[in-house]
Design a protein around this motif. Sequence first.
Motif, mmCIF file in Angstrom:
data_model
loop_
_atom_site.group_PDB
_atom_site.id
_atom_site.type_symbol
_atom_site.label_atom_id
_atom_site.label_comp_id
_atom_site.label_asym_id
_atom_site.label_seq_id
_atom_site.Cartn_x
_atom_site.Cartn_y
_atom_site.Cartn_z
ATOM 1 N N ARG A 128 38.225 26.022 40.318
ATOM 2 C CA ARG A 128 38.737 25.625 39.011
ATOM 3 C C ARG A 128 39.607 24.385 39.086
ATOM 4 O O ARG A 128 40.303 24.053 38.133
ATOM 5 N N GLN A 129 39.546 23.709 40.221
ATOM 6 C CA GLN A 129 40.531 22.636 40.424
ATOM 7 C C GLN A 129 40.480 21.542 39.369
ATOM 8 O O GLN A 129 41.474 20.884 39.119
ATOM 9 N N ASN A 130 39.316 21.351 38.737
ATOM 10 C CA ASN A 130 39.222 20.270 37.753
ATOM 11 C C ASN A 130 39.360 20.743 36.317
ATOM 12 O O ASN A 130 39.091 20.009 35.378
ATOM 13 N N GLN A 131 39.818 22.007 36.193
ATOM 14 C CA GLN A 131 40.034 22.524 34.853
ATOM 15 C C GLN A 131 41.423 22.130 34.377
ATOM 16 O O GLN A 131 42.388 22.159 35.148
ATOM 17 N N LEU A 132 41.541 21.790 33.098
ATOM 18 C CA LEU A 132 42.858 21.450 32.562
ATOM 19 C C LEU A 132 43.746 22.689 32.567
ATOM 20 O O LEU A 132 43.309 23.775 32.181
ATOM 21 N N ALA A 133 44.985 22.494 32.983
ATOM 22 C CA ALA A 133 45.894 23.635 33.071
ATOM 23 C C ALA A 133 46.064 24.311 31.722
ATOM 24 O O ALA A 133 46.216 25.525 31.638
ATOM 25 N N GLY A 134 46.008 23.512 30.663
ATOM 26 C CA GLY A 134 46.201 24.072 29.326
ATOM 27 C C GLY A 134 45.102 25.038 28.914
ATOM 28 O O GLY A 134 45.290 25.857 28.026
ATOM 29 N N SER A 135 43.936 24.940 29.559
ATOM 30 C CA SER A 135 42.829 25.796 29.153
ATOM 31 C C SER A 135 42.779 27.075 29.980
ATOM 32 O O SER A 135 41.861 27.878 29.815
ATOM 33 N N LEU A 136 43.725 27.284 30.861
ATOM 34 C CA LEU A 136 43.700 28.465 31.728
ATOM 35 C C LEU A 136 44.305 29.673 31.024
ATOM 36 O O LEU A 136 45.180 29.535 30.174
ATOM 37 N N SER A 137 43.846 30.855 31.425
ATOM 38 C CA SER A 137 44.453 32.078 30.904
ATOM 39 C C SER A 137 45.753 32.332 31.648
ATOM 40 O O SER A 137 46.046 31.702 32.660
ATOM 41 N N GLY A 138 46.534 33.304 31.135
ATOM 42 C CA GLY A 138 47.854 33.575 31.701
ATOM 43 C C GLY A 138 47.842 33.798 33.205
ATOM 44 O O GLY A 138 48.654 33.243 33.936
ATOM 45 N N GLY A 139 46.867 34.612 33.668
ATOM 46 C CA GLY A 139 46.825 34.925 35.090
ATOM 47 C C GLY A 139 46.572 33.694 35.945
ATOM 48 O O GLY A 139 47.181 33.527 37.006
ATOM 49 N N TRP A 140 45.687 32.824 35.461
ATOM 50 C CA TRP A 140 45.384 31.619 36.249
ATOM 51 C C TRP A 140 46.515 30.609 36.186
ATOM 52 O O TRP A 140 46.793 29.918 37.171
#
Lengths: 316, 396
Positions: A128-140
């Motif tokens: 998930r390294q290239n996923q925007l932090a804002g789009s992550l769920s709480g756990g991630w």
Amino acid sequence: MNGEPVIAVEGLTKSFKGKVVVDHVDLSVKRGEIVGFLGPNGSGKTTTIRMICGLLKPDSGSGEVLGYDILTQSDLIKLEVGYMTQRFSFYEDLTIRENLDFVARLYALEPRRDYVDRTLARLGLTNRQNQLAGSLSGGWKQRLALAACVMHEPKLLLLDEPTAGVDPKARREFWDEIHELAAEGLTVLVSTHYMDEAERCHRIVYIAYGKVIARGTVPEVIAGSGLHTIVVRGGDTAAIARRLKGRDGIDQIAPFGNDLHVVGLDPNRLERSVRDAIAGSDAVAEPDATSLEDVFIRLMSQSTDNFANGAGAGHG
Amino acid sequence: MADVAIREPSAPKVARRRAGRFFSWSRVVAVMAKEFIQMRRDRLTFAMIIGVPILQLVLFGYAINTDPKQLPTAVIVADFGPIERAILGAMENSGYFAIDHQVDSEAAARASLARGDVSYVITIPAGFQRALVRGERPQLLVEADATDPTATANALGALNEIVRTALLSETTGPLARLAPGMLPVDVVIHRRYNPEGISSYNIVPGLLGVILTMTTILMTSLALTREAERGTIENLLAMPARPYEIMAGKIIPYIGFGFTQVAVILIAGQLLFDVPMHGSLVLLLGVTLLFIATYVTLGYTISTVARSQMQAMQMTFFIFLPSILLSGFMFPFRGMPDWAQAIGEVIPLTHFLRVVRAIMLKGATAPEIWPNVWPLALFWAAMIAIALLRYRRTLD
């Protein structure tokens, strides 16, 4: 657990707008320990942690963290401490990797790419390294935050309610990770509301309205509370609970499924009252171990009584 | 550096030693890289960097067109003789005046001027030609609508020359004695509604400074407040970055953005408005760098003071308005009262405008602009100092 002290602070005091939020808190944490920091909302946990890592200046008090003076050497403390904030405070418009890159540069970690790669792999974030932090769920998000604060290999980890809003499986994995880090020699101070998490700590410190009111291992704190518990099984527990209310020697009555936990300070009076209440029903009563939760509820209500007027809220 | 890239277990220690230094480029670069990425993700702001200069340049630029032609003109002429015809003909030929309104009374002419139907009213009194021949210097009255003085300034400036040319062709034979020397006609100009008149020459280069003022302060004034509002400041403070490293990391990208705007403005100014460039481009860019750095730092200072993005915006406009009004961009600096001039002197834009105009319009060189460069440098130094003093290292 008798290593050198990592946190040794005394008399930490902080007030906001005239309200004392942290009142002469002493704290001592040894190397490799996981210490749970517990207390109701607004009890001063966050404020204490912030003073330890140099984000707030104590009004009074002194001490050392990792051998550095908390009042004058916070720059050096910051280099060796990982602080995970209560609210996610990395950049939501940056990807996981970019956030870690940012942190790696701030700590001047070289070679940066290796550090980031290793940290991503360790916390299972590589995919998930290239996923925007804002789009992550709480756990991630929580995992990213943990990754970011352990990447520079700190000696002390300060975690402020790290698992709030995280599902049980992610919490379990998070704690496994914490224990693994502690086994490698990392010292952890973690604030939490969850009883099961408190029970996973080597030691706990209970703070309410700015004051430490209990500390020790979980069995020590339970023993120190002086509470006794009787579990009532079977019969109409709701009716029994109603009958028990207000009786002599009864402090708390809490239903747990089909059982009823009845807690009191004096074992004799407690037992007499319970016997009276279940007389004539087919319920069975027997002594049981007092749970940490019962102890905390007792501590909480006690401290509310004592500090009802001087309560400082705001900083969780 | 001997301690680079050791990958033993002791690597964090080495990094720690390096990170413990008082100044670390790595940390500056960390903040810079982050700002760049965030800017790139924030498409709207990125579009603003390119779009705002073009928009403002076009709007301001055309609004202040210094040389509008073919403005509607009314004439009141008592007698139509060859001289009168020659003068009016020359006026039309100049391209400034479009004589398309015939009115018969002064009142009607004034009314159409007031309504804005015409920009000029030209009055040639009775007996004009006779008086001219007698050498009595008759009056030729030109009333101009000067509410937008820039619109009429050039036409009025050219008026004497137009009349002279017109007379030259007519004053042959017995009237030849009238031709040389003083203009035999007394051209009286009334700038109606705004008798002062405002020079428009200054405005186009001035836009460079005004656009930079607006965008640079606005962008950087949000630099720290955004971190505070999103809660990321807590993390930033908990990590080992020092105030000046964060400041440098946040300011340098915006200096880069500012220069992007400078390029846009200078190229568009050249293409759209033929702005002259008499001086050294390198000198201009050098001073512009100083100016951008000053205002970017000013914006950063605002962000150390403001508690929210809203406050930062308000403070930006609090600075922006006097900058526009008192810097000499809007009104001639020397025309302002002393107290306003005093305020104007501490506004960096004032000095920058003088420098830009001097370089672009007058071809000024370094020694000539120095008196306006050191105040910029002083202001910048003061802003850096204030920003570093104001920077809150804790959450207190």
